[in-house]
Design a protein around this motif. Sequence first.
Motif, PDB file in Angstrom:
ATOM      1  N   HIS A 218       0.286   3.620  10.139  1.00  0.00           N
ATOM      2  CA  HIS A 218      -0.196   4.171   8.879  1.00  0.00           C
ATOM      3  C   HIS A 218      -1.695   4.461   8.956  1.00  0.00           C
ATOM      4  O   HIS A 218      -2.454   3.659   9.500  1.00  0.00           O
ATOM      5  CB  HIS A 218       0.091   3.216   7.716  1.00  0.00           C
ATOM      6  CG  HIS A 218      -0.018   3.905   6.405  1.00  0.00           C
ATOM      7  ND1 HIS A 218      -1.232   4.157   5.803  1.00  0.00           N
ATOM      8  CD2 HIS A 218       0.939   4.460   5.611  1.00  0.00           C
ATOM      9  CE1 HIS A 218      -1.027   4.806   4.670  1.00  0.00           C
ATOM     10  NE2 HIS A 218       0.280   5.007   4.535  1.00  0.00           N
TER      11      HIS A 218
ATOM     12  N   GLY B 280      10.642   3.458   3.401  1.00  0.00           N
ATOM     13  CA  GLY B 280       9.383   3.073   4.015  1.00  0.00           C
ATOM     14  C   GLY B 280       9.042   3.939   5.213  1.00  0.00           C
ATOM     15  O   GLY B 280       7.885   4.340   5.401  1.00  0.00           O
TER      16      GLY B 280
ATOM     17  N   ALA C  77      15.290   0.455   1.446  1.00  0.00           N
ATOM     18  CA  ALA C  77      13.859   0.139   1.491  1.00  0.00           C
ATOM     19  C   ALA C  77      13.262   0.526   2.845  1.00  0.00           C
ATOM     20  O   ALA C  77      12.162   1.099   2.899  1.00  0.00           O
ATOM     21  CB  ALA C  77      13.625  -1.337   1.207  1.00  0.00           C
TER      22      ALA C  77
ATOM     23  N   ASP D 139       8.056   7.388   3.877  1.00  0.00           N
ATOM     24  CA  ASP D 139       6.691   7.353   3.339  1.00  0.00           C
ATOM     25  C   ASP D 139       5.662   7.332   4.468  1.00  0.00           C
ATOM     26  O   ASP D 139       4.665   8.063   4.425  1.00  0.00           O
ATOM     27  CB  ASP D 139       6.489   6.129   2.445  1.00  0.00           C
ATOM     28  CG  ASP D 139       7.236   6.227   1.122  1.00  0.00           C
ATOM     29  OD1 ASP D 139       7.598   7.346   0.703  1.00  0.00           O
ATOM     30  OD2 ASP D 139       7.462   5.155   0.498  1.00  0.00           O
TER      31      ASP D 139
ATOM     32  N   HIS E 260       5.797  -4.239  10.223  1.00  0.00           N
ATOM     33  CA  HIS E 260       5.542  -4.447   8.790  1.00  0.00           C
ATOM     34  C   HIS E 260       4.177  -5.093   8.617  1.00  0.00           C
ATOM     35  O   HIS E 260       3.775  -5.943   9.417  1.00  0.00           O
ATOM     36  CB  HIS E 260       6.613  -5.348   8.176  1.00  0.00           C
ATOM     37  CG  HIS E 260       7.931  -4.696   8.020  1.00  0.00           C
ATOM     38  ND1 HIS E 260       8.922  -4.738   8.973  1.00  0.00           N
ATOM     39  CD2 HIS E 260       8.442  -3.954   7.006  1.00  0.00           C
ATOM     40  CE1 HIS E 260       9.978  -4.063   8.554  1.00  0.00           C
ATOM     41  NE2 HIS E 260       9.717  -3.580   7.360  1.00  0.00           N
TER      42      HIS E 260
ATOM     43  N   ARG F 200       5.392  -4.002   3.890  1.00  0.00           N
ATOM     44  CA  ARG F 200       5.561  -2.551   3.922  1.00  0.00           C
ATOM     45  C   ARG F 200       5.698  -2.058   5.358  1.00  0.00           C
ATOM     46  O   ARG F 200       5.078  -2.609   6.273  1.00  0.00           O
ATOM     47  CB  ARG F 200       4.364  -1.853   3.280  1.00  0.00           C
ATOM     48  CG  ARG F 200       4.205  -2.138   1.801  1.00  0.00           C
ATOM     49  CD  ARG F 200       2.936  -1.504   1.300  1.00  0.00           C
ATOM     50  NE  ARG F 200       1.810  -2.143   1.989  1.00  0.00           N
ATOM     51  CZ  ARG F 200       0.654  -2.433   1.436  1.00  0.00           C
ATOM     52  NH1 ARG F 200       0.414  -2.103   0.192  1.00  0.00           N
ATOM     53  NH2 ARG F 200      -0.296  -3.021   2.121  1.00  0.00           N
TER      54      ARG F 200
ATOM     55  N   ALA G 181       4.611  -0.211   8.257  1.00  0.00           N
ATOM     56  CA  ALA G 181       3.256   0.199   8.616  1.00  0.00           C
ATOM     57  C   ALA G 181       3.187   0.882   9.972  1.00  0.00           C
ATOM     58  O   ALA G 181       2.186   1.510  10.292  1.00  0.00           O
ATOM     59  CB  ALA G 181       2.328  -1.019   8.608  1.00  0.00           C
TER      60      ALA G 181
END
Length: 174
Positions: free
Chosen positions: A98, A18, A14, A21, A66, A71, A73
């Motif tokens: 992000h 993450g 994860a 991404d 996070h 998520r 970030a």
Amino acid sequence: MPLTFTLDPAVDPALRDGVLDLWADVSNAGGSVGFVPPVTREEIRPALVKHLVAMAEGRTRLLVGHDEAGRVAATAFLALNTHRLMGHWLWLYTVMVHPRLQGRGYGRDLMAAAAAAARSLDGIEAIRLTCRGGLGLERFYASCGYKEVGRVPDAIRVAPGDDRDDVIMLLPLS
């Protein structure tokens, strides 16, 4: 809602996904993190693997932010300097927030968390980073206390005919 920062989180699928991404989203939004858009997660994966290997070898530390949903970030990689005469400072790499969260002060929060993480490490007296000129990043880092200490003109080729300066910034921790 503030981000929750963790130094050296457990690396699991994860977290890995993450970070991939985040890196793709930041790159595709025009962020200066080693790629130019368009880029895919699979194109980024080898760069992340290099960071993960350095982490496993104890040469690099990961700081992750996070968001309230858990998520990934924000990230920053703190690379310890292995040169025997330069172990008193470290490099900060792959500093990302992000795009959906930019402009809310989270970048400044990330930089403060990175400085706090560096201060927690034995013998670290300064942080160095480089950034791509032409994007205003020097102003952001200066607002976080960093000083420009060097510049290599046209060292970064973003595209044919689009060369940018490589700007070296330093934050003394004392």
